[in-house]
Design a protein around this motif. Sequence first.
Motif, short mmCIF file in Angstrom:
data_model
loop_
_atom_site.label_atom_id
_atom_site.label_comp_id
_atom_site.label_asym_id
_atom_site.label_seq_id
_atom_site.Cartn_x
_atom_site.Cartn_y
_atom_site.Cartn_z
N ARG A 52 0.87 -1.18 0.00
CA ARG A 52 0.00 0.00 0.00
C ARG A 52 0.91 1.23 0.00
NH1 ARG A 52 -5.30 -1.21 1.33
NH2 ARG A 52 -5.60 -3.30 2.16
N VAL A 53 0.48 2.25 -0.73
CA VAL A 53 1.27 3.48 -0.84
C VAL A 53 0.36 4.67 -0.60
CG1 VAL A 53 2.68 4.89 -2.37
CG2 VAL A 53 2.79 2.42 -2.55
N GLU A 54 0.87 5.61 0.17
CA GLU A 54 0.17 6.88 0.37
C GLU A 54 1.18 8.00 0.20
OE1 GLU A 54 -2.44 9.31 3.70
OE2 GLU A 54 -2.20 7.14 3.90
N THR A 55 0.79 9.02 -0.54
CA THR A 55 1.66 10.17 -0.73
C THR A 55 1.09 11.38 -0.01
OG1 THR A 55 0.56 10.91 -2.76
CG2 THR A 55 2.36 9.32 -3.00
N ARG A 56 1.95 12.25 0.40
CA ARG A 56 1.51 13.47 1.07
C ARG A 56 0.91 14.45 0.07
NH1 ARG A 56 6.37 15.91 3.43
NH2 ARG A 56 6.66 16.55 1.30
N ASP A 57 1.50 14.50 -1.12
CA ASP A 57 1.10 15.48 -2.13
C ASP A 57 0.58 14.81 -3.38
OD1 ASP A 57 2.23 17.63 -0.51
OD2 ASP A 57 4.18 16.86 -1.12
N ASP A 58 -0.19 15.56 -4.18
CA ASP A 58 -0.58 15.10 -5.50
C ASP A 58 0.68 14.96 -6.35
OD1 ASP A 58 -3.62 17.09 -5.95
OD2 ASP A 58 -3.17 15.43 -4.61
N GLY A 59 0.68 14.01 -7.27
CA GLY A 59 1.82 13.86 -8.16
C GLY A 59 1.73 12.60 -8.99
N TYR A 60 2.80 12.29 -9.67
CA TYR A 60 2.89 11.09 -10.50
C TYR A 60 3.79 10.09 -9.78
CZ TYR A 60 0.53 13.74 -14.02
OH TYR A 60 -0.41 14.48 -14.69
N LEU A 61 3.30 8.88 -9.65
CA LEU A 61 3.96 7.89 -8.81
C LEU A 61 4.40 6.68 -9.63
CD1 LEU A 61 4.50 6.99 -5.79
CD2 LEU A 61 2.30 5.83 -5.94
N PRO A 77 2.63 2.21 -12.21
CA PRO A 77 1.41 1.64 -12.78
C PRO A 77 1.73 0.33 -13.50
CG PRO A 77 2.21 3.39 -14.20
CD PRO A 77 3.12 3.34 -13.00
N LEU A 78 0.72 -0.52 -13.65
CA LEU A 78 0.94 -1.82 -14.29
C LEU A 78 1.31 -1.69 -15.76
CD1 LEU A 78 -1.86 -4.05 -12.73
CD2 LEU A 78 0.61 -4.18 -12.37
N ASP A 79 0.75 -0.70 -16.44
CA ASP A 79 1.05 -0.49 -17.86
C ASP A 79 1.65 0.89 -18.04
OD1 ASP A 79 -0.02 -2.93 -19.00
OD2 ASP A 79 -1.98 -2.19 -18.36
N PRO A 80 2.64 1.01 -18.93
CA PRO A 80 3.31 2.31 -19.11
C PRO A 80 2.40 3.40 -19.66
CG PRO A 80 4.22 0.66 -20.60
CD PRO A 80 3.23 -0.02 -19.73
N ASP A 81 1.32 3.03 -20.32
CA ASP A 81 0.42 4.05 -20.88
C ASP A 81 -0.70 4.44 -19.93
OD1 ASP A 81 -0.76 1.55 -21.12
OD2 ASP A 81 -1.70 1.98 -23.05
N VAL A 82 -0.71 3.88 -18.73
CA VAL A 82 -1.72 4.22 -17.73
C VAL A 82 -1.27 5.47 -16.97
CG1 VAL A 82 -2.82 3.45 -15.58
CG2 VAL A 82 -2.50 1.85 -17.48
N ASP A 83 -2.19 6.37 -16.72
CA ASP A 83 -1.89 7.60 -15.98
C ASP A 83 -1.49 7.24 -14.55
OD1 ASP A 83 -1.68 10.19 -15.10
OD2 ASP A 83 -3.83 10.60 -15.18
N ALA A 84 -0.33 7.66 -14.13
CA ALA A 84 0.20 7.34 -12.81
C ALA A 84 -0.04 8.46 -11.80
CB ALA A 84 1.69 7.04 -12.92
N GLU A 93 -3.81 0.74 -2.93
CA GLU A 93 -3.40 -0.66 -2.79
C GLU A 93 -2.83 -1.10 -4.14
OE1 GLU A 93 -5.16 -4.96 -1.35
OE2 GLU A 93 -6.55 -3.37 -1.89
N ILE A 94 -1.61 -1.58 -4.13
CA ILE A 94 -0.94 -2.00 -5.36
C ILE A 94 -1.24 -3.48 -5.57
CG2 ILE A 94 1.25 -2.14 -6.58
CD1 ILE A 94 0.43 0.73 -5.73
N ARG A 95 -1.84 -3.81 -6.70
CA ARG A 95 -2.22 -5.18 -7.03
C ARG A 95 -1.53 -5.64 -8.30
NH1 ARG A 95 -4.89 -8.52 -3.64
NH2 ARG A 95 -6.15 -7.35 -2.20
#
Length: 109
Positions: A52-61, A77-84, A93-95
Amino acid sequence: MFTLFAALLAPVVVADTVPPVAASVSDPVPAIQITLDNSSGNYFVGQHVGVRVETRDDGYLIVFRVNADGQIQVLFPLDPDVDAFVRGGKEYEIRARDGQQSFQTDVAA
């Protein structure tokens, strides 16, 4: 068994706004918090591990792991073309693709 986790967060910069102020050293909220589903920290070979990941700020992860053989596996992200893009203060939750937990533990070859 040694597995390295890393997460990268690029701050979102919106035109015509004031750039974000750097967090002070005494800021109690970490920029990125990664939690594994096993509180004991003990894992056996082949065990599924949830992340599980939580960030303090909005951004690209980007979340990745380095397996025991030194190979990099991108978990999010699972696919490189998915918005991160992720929202600060929201837990993700990372699945895996099959809906299972993020990855299985392994040993060095």
